[in-house]
Structure formats: structure tokens, C-alpha cells
Design a protein around this motif. Structure first.
Motif, PDB file in Angstrom:
ATOM      1  N   LYS A  71       1.916   2.645  -1.817  1.00 34.16           N
ATOM      2  CA  LYS A  71       2.260   1.548  -1.946  1.00 34.16           C
ATOM      3  C   LYS A  71       3.615   1.086  -1.616  1.00 34.16           C
ATOM      4  O   LYS A  71       3.910   0.110  -0.935  1.00 34.16           O
ATOM      5  CB  LYS A  71       1.547   0.940  -3.271  1.00 34.16           C
TER       6      LYS A  71
ATOM      7  N   GLY B 133       4.676   1.576   1.716  1.00 36.29           N
ATOM      8  CA  GLY B 133       4.175   0.577   2.630  1.00 36.29           C
ATOM      9  C   GLY B 133       3.550   1.278   3.917  1.00 36.29           C
ATOM     10  O   GLY B 133       3.477   0.761   4.923  1.00 36.29           O
ATOM     11  N   THR B 134       3.045   2.457   3.580  1.00 29.71           N
ATOM     12  CA  THR B 134       2.158   3.109   4.510  1.00 29.71           C
ATOM     13  C   THR B 134       0.777   2.121   4.699  1.00 29.71           C
ATOM     14  O   THR B 134       0.463   1.285   3.726  1.00 29.71           O
ATOM     15  CB  THR B 134       1.532   4.596   4.359  1.00 29.71           C
ATOM     16  N   GLU B 135       0.206   2.489   5.972  1.00 27.11           N
ATOM     17  CA  GLU B 135      -1.204   1.708   6.123  1.00 27.11           C
ATOM     18  C   GLU B 135      -2.252   1.764   4.873  1.00 27.11           C
ATOM     19  O   GLU B 135      -2.591   0.922   4.203  1.00 27.11           O
ATOM     20  CB  GLU B 135      -1.975   2.170   7.383  1.00 27.11           C
ATOM     21  N   MET B 136      -2.183   3.064   4.338  1.00 22.48           N
ATOM     22  CA  MET B 136      -3.412   3.414   3.171  1.00 22.48           C
ATOM     23  C   MET B 136      -2.743   2.496   2.370  1.00 22.48           C
ATOM     24  O   MET B 136      -3.305   1.822   1.291  1.00 22.48           O
ATOM     25  CB  MET B 136      -3.119   4.740   3.182  1.00 22.48           C
TER      26      MET B 136
ATOM     27  N   LYS C  16      -0.773  -0.308   1.995  1.00 22.54           N
ATOM     28  CA  LYS C  16      -1.302  -1.703   2.187  1.00 22.54           C
ATOM     29  C   LYS C  16      -2.739  -2.140   1.735  1.00 22.54           C
ATOM     30  O   LYS C  16      -3.047  -2.876   0.932  1.00 22.54           O
ATOM     31  CB  LYS C  16      -0.842  -1.933   3.554  1.00 22.54           C
ATOM     32  N   LYS C  17      -3.421  -1.045   2.208  1.00 21.77           N
ATOM     33  CA  LYS C  17      -4.876  -1.126   2.017  1.00 21.77           C
ATOM     34  C   LYS C  17      -5.135  -1.318   0.442  1.00 21.77           C
ATOM     35  O   LYS C  17      -6.177  -2.045   0.040  1.00 21.77           O
ATOM     36  CB  LYS C  17      -5.832   0.103   2.792  1.00 21.77           C
TER      37      LYS C  17
END
Ligand code: AMP
Length: 191
Positions: A39, A42-45, A47-48
Motif C-alpha cells: 500500500k 503504491g504498487t498496483e496490488m 492500490k487494489k
């Protein structure tokens, strides 16, 4: 030796895991820490999962199983401490499979027993301490998220107590005892 620390949020899993890392050279695998790191970076995961975590809900089994799978392939040192994983029955089944694939066993599941009132006090206290120290509190350490985290625990995670009891792996410690007393109880279990 590979162990699971099982218990609701605020039971002291992280505190005891840190002690085991120091005393037994074990590796702490906290899916909560891994997800918070994703988190923050700020990786794609990351953000998800951010909104789900802040609300106090569980992220998907697929995501956390993926995180654990990766770590189990790395170095093993004195063994793994699973902290905050598994949290659902499918995660528990997946962990059994992943360990078997690595030729590893699960040696104990340690349930840290506490009561809800104490939990709420501890978590609210954790947020208060962070505030005083001028550090940001965990986004999910507020009363609203806490209620949801507790409900998630009772609905989805507490069935693991019966699951591991039936497998003969379950051991219980008194999570309301002092930190040192709990460590001692854990040491007695691990031998
Ligand atoms: P924790 O630090 O273990 O309290 O985890 C913080 C948050 O991360 C949880 O409230 C969930 O949103 C998420 N999380 C951590 N571990 C898991 C897991 N094993 N399964 C699903 N969600 C998880």
C-alpha cells in the motif's frame, strides 16, 4: 519448525512473533505487514487492497496466498511464523498444500485467547500511543474498522480453531497474560 499464531486483531500476534524472530531466528510472515508495504509503495496490488484494508475487511484469498507462496520459496532459517495468515478456511487449505510442496510441516497452531473488551481497549490504545508519539496511526485502528475487523475474525477466521483442533495441531495460550508470560507459554509449547 513452522507455526501459526492465531487470534483476533490486538491479541498480540505481532509482539510474540517479533520475540520468536529474535530468540529462535525464525522468519515472521505477516500478510498484514506485506499488504501495508504494498500500500505504502503504491504498487498496483497495493492500490487494489488499500480501501479494503482501511475498511477492516479481508482482501482476497488469492492475493494473500500469492504473497505467502513467494515467501515460502525463499530462505527458511529457524522456520516460519505465520502471523495473520491463514484467515479463512481456503487459506488454511492452501497453506497446507504449499508447505507440503516445500517438504515442510506445520508444527503448531497457537491460539492466543483474549476477550473482546480488552481487544478494543488495546487497539484504541495503540492508536492513541501512535498519536502521542506523533506517528500516523494505522488507518484501520479506529472504532469503525475495528468492529468490522472483529466481525471478519468471528465469521471467517474463528472456524480455523475447530479446523486445526480436528487436525490435532491446536494449542492455546492466555493472550491476556503479560507479554513475558505469554512468551513463556509459547516456549513451553515449542519446547
Ligand atoms: P493485520 O495487520 O494482520 O491486522 O492485517 C491488516 C489488514 O490486512 C486486515 O484487516 C486485512 O484487510 C488484510 N489482511 C492481512 N492478512 C490477511 C489475510 N490473511 N487474508 C485477508 N486479508 C488480510
Amino acid at each position: 519448525m513452522n507455526i501459526i499464531l492465531l487470534g483476533p486483531p490486538g491479541a498480540g500476534k505481532g509482539t510474540q512473533a517479533a520475540k520468536l524472530v529474535e530468540e529462535r531466528d525464525m522468519i515472521q510472515l505477516s500478510t498484514g505487514d506485506m499488504l501495508r508495504a504494498a500500500k505504502t509503495s503504491g504498487t498496483e496490488m497495493g492500490k487494489k487492497v488499500a480501501a479494503i484494508m482501511d475498511a477492516g475487511e479481508l482482501v482476497t484469498d488469492e492475493i494473500v496466498i500469492g504473497l505467502i507462496r513467494e515467501k515460502l520459496q525463499g530462505e527458511k532459517k529457524g522456520g516460519f511464523i505465520f502471523d495473520g495468515f491463514p484467515r479463512t478456511l481456503p487459506q488454511a487449505d492452501a497453506l497446507g498444500q504449499l508447505l507440503a510442496e516445500q517438504g515442510e510441516t506445520l508444527d503448531a497452531v497457537i491460539e492466543m485467547q483474549v476477550n473482546d473488551e480488552v481487544l478494543v481497549g488495546r487497539i484504541v490504545g495503540r492508536a492513541e500511543e501512535a498519536r502521542k508519539a506523533g506517528q500516523p496511526a494505522r488507518a484501520d485502528d479506529n472504532e469503525e474498522s475495528l468492529k468490522i475487523r472483529l466481525m471478519e475474525y468471528y465469521k471467517k477466521t474463528s472456524p480455523l480453531i475447530g479446523y486445526y483442533w480436528a487436525k490435532g495441531d491446536l494449542k492455546t495460550v492466555d493472550g491476556l497474560a503479560s507479554i513475558d508470560e505469554v512468551s513463556e507459554q509459547i516456549a513451553n509449547i515449542l519446547g
